[in-house]
Design a protein around this motif. Structure first.
Motif, PDB file in Angstrom:
ATOM      1  N   MET A   8       0.991  -0.947   0.022  1.00 21.66           N
ATOM      2  CA  MET A   8      -0.486  -0.192  -0.225  1.00 21.66           C
ATOM      3  C   MET A   8       0.684   1.045   0.030  1.00 21.66           C
ATOM      4  O   MET A   8       2.172   1.336   0.625  1.00 21.66           O
ATOM      5  N   SER A  30      -1.879   6.106  -0.015  1.00 21.92           N
ATOM      6  CA  SER A  30      -3.704   5.598   0.570  1.00 21.92           C
ATOM      7  C   SER A  30      -3.357   5.488   1.742  1.00 21.92           C
ATOM      8  O   SER A  30      -4.402   5.443   2.470  1.00 21.92           O
ATOM      9  N   LYS A  31      -2.293   5.237   2.579  1.00 19.41           N
ATOM     10  CA  LYS A  31      -2.197   4.679   4.033  1.00 19.41           C
ATOM     11  C   LYS A  31      -3.078   6.684   4.978  1.00 19.41           C
ATOM     12  O   LYS A  31      -3.816   6.260   5.424  1.00 19.41           O
ATOM     13  N   GLU A  73      -5.939   6.337   4.479  1.00 15.96           N
ATOM     14  CA  GLU A  73      -6.983   5.426   5.040  1.00 15.96           C
ATOM     15  C   GLU A  73      -6.806   6.157   6.169  1.00 15.96           C
ATOM     16  O   GLU A  73      -8.192   6.188   7.446  1.00 15.96           O
ATOM     17  N   SER A 108      -9.421   9.082   6.840  1.00 16.86           N
ATOM     18  CA  SER A 108     -10.303   8.426   6.911  1.00 16.86           C
ATOM     19  C   SER A 108     -11.187   8.317   8.049  1.00 16.86           C
ATOM     20  O   SER A 108     -12.644   8.076   8.297  1.00 16.86           O
ATOM     21  N   SER A 109     -10.705   6.964   8.582  1.00 15.31           N
ATOM     22  CA  SER A 109     -10.716   7.198   9.663  1.00 15.31           C
ATOM     23  C   SER A 109     -10.656   8.018  10.833  1.00 15.31           C
ATOM     24  O   SER A 109     -11.746   7.971  11.480  1.00 15.31           O
ATOM     25  N   GLY A 132      -3.956  -2.821  10.881  1.00 18.16           N
ATOM     26  CA  GLY A 132      -4.211  -3.122   9.373  1.00 18.16           C
ATOM     27  C   GLY A 132      -4.395  -4.630   9.162  1.00 18.16           C
ATOM     28  O   GLY A 132      -3.490  -5.306  10.138  1.00 18.16           O
ATOM     29  N   ASN A 176      -0.567  -4.530   8.518  1.00 22.51           N
ATOM     30  CA  ASN A 176       0.558  -2.835   8.020  1.00 22.51           C
ATOM     31  C   ASN A 176       1.181  -2.810   9.586  1.00 22.51           C
ATOM     32  O   ASN A 176       0.720  -2.527  10.625  1.00 22.51           O
ATOM     33  N   THR A 230       0.739   0.477   9.846  1.00 24.86           N
ATOM     34  CA  THR A 230      -0.808   2.116  10.133  1.00 24.86           C
ATOM     35  C   THR A 230      -1.128   1.153  10.896  1.00 24.86           C
ATOM     36  O   THR A 230      -2.126   0.547  11.041  1.00 24.86           O
ATOM     37  N   THR A 239      -5.228   3.214  11.876  1.00 24.91           N
ATOM     38  CA  THR A 239      -6.319   3.672  12.155  1.00 24.91           C
ATOM     39  C   THR A 239      -6.927   3.992  13.643  1.00 24.91           C
ATOM     40  O   THR A 239      -6.385   3.418  14.704  1.00 24.91           O
TER      41      THR A 239
END
Length: 130
Positions: free
Chosen positions: A1, A5-6, A9, A12-13, A49, A52, A54, A56
């Motif tokens: 990813m 994109s991360k 994400e 948006s979370s 995730g 990942n 990352t 959120t």
């Protein structure tokens, strides 16, 4: 990813979490005068995730504030006991409005991050096309 994109994400979370928080805050405000209503509390949790690094944010379970309900004296109210009192709500409008302002600012910050990431991604695509 990709990093873009991360970033999208994560922001948006945050948008989803703050929108949920605002929804519950507005429910609290609209039910401030409802007898026996307990204010809803929203907590945030870190969500990891699929393998990942990352993380959120997501909302945790909604809890009801267990603080003491306000006692209202109104002998004419249908829910009044023999002493003319009934349980009001434990919603403090000042706290709810302050929390709503905080959630709004956090929502705006996440939205700004989302927009900046999108602009950077579009700028990179323009550079790659040249």
């Amino acid at each position: 990813m990709s990093d873009f994109s991360k970033s999208l994400e994560v922001s948006s979370s945050g948008l989803r979490a703050q929108a949920t928080r605002l929804r519950h805050l507005s429910e609290n405000i609209s039910n401030a005068d409802t007898p026996g209503y307990r204010r809803k509390l929203v907590s945030f949790e870190t969500a990891f995730g699929d393998g990942n690094t990352t993380s959120t944010v997501q909302t945790g379970p909604v809890r009801l504030d267990q603080s003491v309900l306000e006692t209202v004296y109104d002998p004419s109210h249908p829910l009044a006991n023999d002493l003319g009192e009934y349980d009001g709500s434990n919603v403090n409008l000042l706290i709810e409005l302050t929390d709503a302002k905080e959630a709004q600012r956090s929502y705006e910050a996440n939205l700004k991050m989302f927009e900046q990431t999108r602009k950077m991604s579009a700028g990179l695509m323009d550079l790659l096309r040249r």
